[in-house]
Design a protein around this motif. Structure first.
Motif, PDB file in Angstrom:
ATOM      1  N   THR A 105     114.731 -18.838  19.572  1.00 20.32           N
ATOM      2  CA  THR A 105     113.873 -17.267  20.248  1.00 20.32           C
ATOM      3  C   THR A 105     112.740 -17.025  19.671  1.00 20.32           C
ATOM      4  N   HIS A 109     111.098 -15.307  23.068  1.00 18.19           N
ATOM      5  CA  HIS A 109     110.457 -13.782  22.826  1.00 18.19           C
ATOM      6  C   HIS A 109     108.870 -14.123  23.268  1.00 18.19           C
ATOM      7  N   GLN A 190     122.571 -16.417  23.885  1.00 15.45           N
ATOM      8  CA  GLN A 190     122.466 -15.608  22.943  1.00 15.45           C
ATOM      9  C   GLN A 190     121.228 -15.390  22.757  1.00 15.45           C
ATOM     10  N   ALA A 191     119.813 -16.452  23.321  1.00 14.48           N
ATOM     11  CA  ALA A 191     118.503 -16.383  23.040  1.00 14.48           C
ATOM     12  C   ALA A 191     117.644 -15.379  23.690  1.00 14.48           C
ATOM     13  N   LYS A 193     119.589 -12.688  25.088  1.00 16.01           N
ATOM     14  CA  LYS A 193     120.531 -11.535  24.594  1.00 16.01           C
ATOM     15  C   LYS A 193     119.755 -10.656  23.478  1.00 16.01           C
ATOM     16  N   HIS A 194     119.967 -11.886  22.828  1.00 17.24           N
ATOM     17  CA  HIS A 194     118.371 -10.905  21.471  1.00 17.24           C
ATOM     18  C   HIS A 194     117.640 -10.834  22.591  1.00 17.24           C
ATOM     19  N   VAL A 195     116.157 -11.934  22.738  1.00 14.71           N
ATOM     20  CA  VAL A 195     115.104 -11.187  22.911  1.00 14.71           C
ATOM     21  C   VAL A 195     115.064 -10.301  23.761  1.00 14.71           C
ATOM     22  N   GLU A 197     117.221  -7.760  23.988  1.00 15.81           N
ATOM     23  CA  GLU A 197     117.351  -6.148  23.071  1.00 15.81           C
ATOM     24  C   GLU A 197     116.282  -6.511  21.988  1.00 15.81           C
ATOM     25  N   THR A 198     115.246  -6.933  21.661  1.00 16.17           N
ATOM     26  CA  THR A 198     114.392  -6.574  21.281  1.00 16.17           C
ATOM     27  C   THR A 198     113.084  -5.879  21.417  1.00 16.17           C
TER      28      THR A 198
END
Length: 236
Positions: A105, A109, A190-191, A193-195, A197-198
């Motif tokens: 992740t 990013h 999932q990775a 989505k996480h990136v 969102e950041t």
């Protein structure tokens, strides 16, 4: 559509017995379909794990394009319905996801950050900002919504085009003083989505982004495999 979205959420949490769901056709008639968890059994090693989705049909599919071999009078007039699907895997793909090489992740990013930086230095970025700022819009725009811009990673491989499309979304959002950016893609991992969102994206599940779209939205969808314009227009 909102009701189907709620039903889809229930199905994705797990279903042990068949569930009956009512769908409404373009002819105004309700059709009750039974969804059986047994239909989610694996189709073999050449397919991904099955999952519940909303299948969208265009008006052309419902009125013009007819395949007599697969014609089903019960579902013939349904513009959307919950169904199960699988994705055919390439020969070099392995169903054992844990053994596949992954992009961290943190690494993803950093890569996306580099793409955003390069995009903001491009001529296209400046041109889009100029066009949006100068546009005479009768309503005050307050959000950006996007469907099907693609995952930043697909099967643990990078893809530049979705990264550029998401960088474009950040440009559109920057033209709105207080606007949010809402994205939806069934292939997000999932990775991803996480990136996202950041970077300030609001990642939504199907069909939430379509319900978000209104007259105060900038809508972006590039080569989506669903009739986006028709789906959004049906909500007005």
């Amino acid at each position: 559509m909102q009701k189907l979205g709620e039903e889809l959420g229930v199905l994705r949490k797990g279903l042990s017995v068949p569930r009956k769901i009512t769908h409404t056709g373009i002819n105004g008639e309700d059709v009750e379909l039974s969804l059986d968890p047994a239909s989610l059994s694996d189709d073999g090693a050449s397919f991904s794990a099955p999952r519940w989705i909303i299948h969208y049909s265009s008006i052309e599919e419902l009125t013009v394009k007819r395949d007599i071999c697969s014609f089903n009078p019960q579902t013939a007039f349904l513009p959307m319905q919950i169904t199960s699907c699988t994705t055919e895997l390439e020969d070099n793909q392995d169903l054992n996801w844990e053994d596949r090489p992954t992009i961290s992740t943190k690494g993803l990013h950093g890569l996306f950050q580099d793409v955003v930086r390069q995009w903001r230095m491009s001529q296209h970025h400046e041109e889009i900002q100029r066009v949006i700022t100068a546009a005479a819009v009768p309503l005050k725009l307050n959000k950006v919504v996007a469907f099907g811009c693609g995952p930043l990673t697909l099967n643990s491989e990078l893809d530049d085009r979705p990264m550029i499309q998401h960088a474009l979304l950040l440009t559109l959002q920057s033209c709105l003083p207080h606007g949010g950016c809402y994205v939806q893609d069934p292939l997000y991992e999932q990775a991803d989505k996480h990136v996202l969102e950041t970077f300030g994206f609001h990642v939504l599940d199907d069909p939430e982004v379509f319900l978000m779209a209104d007259e105060a939205s900038i809508l972006l969808s590039i080569r989506a495999d669903v009739p986006v314009k028709q789906i959004v227009a049906s909500n007005f």
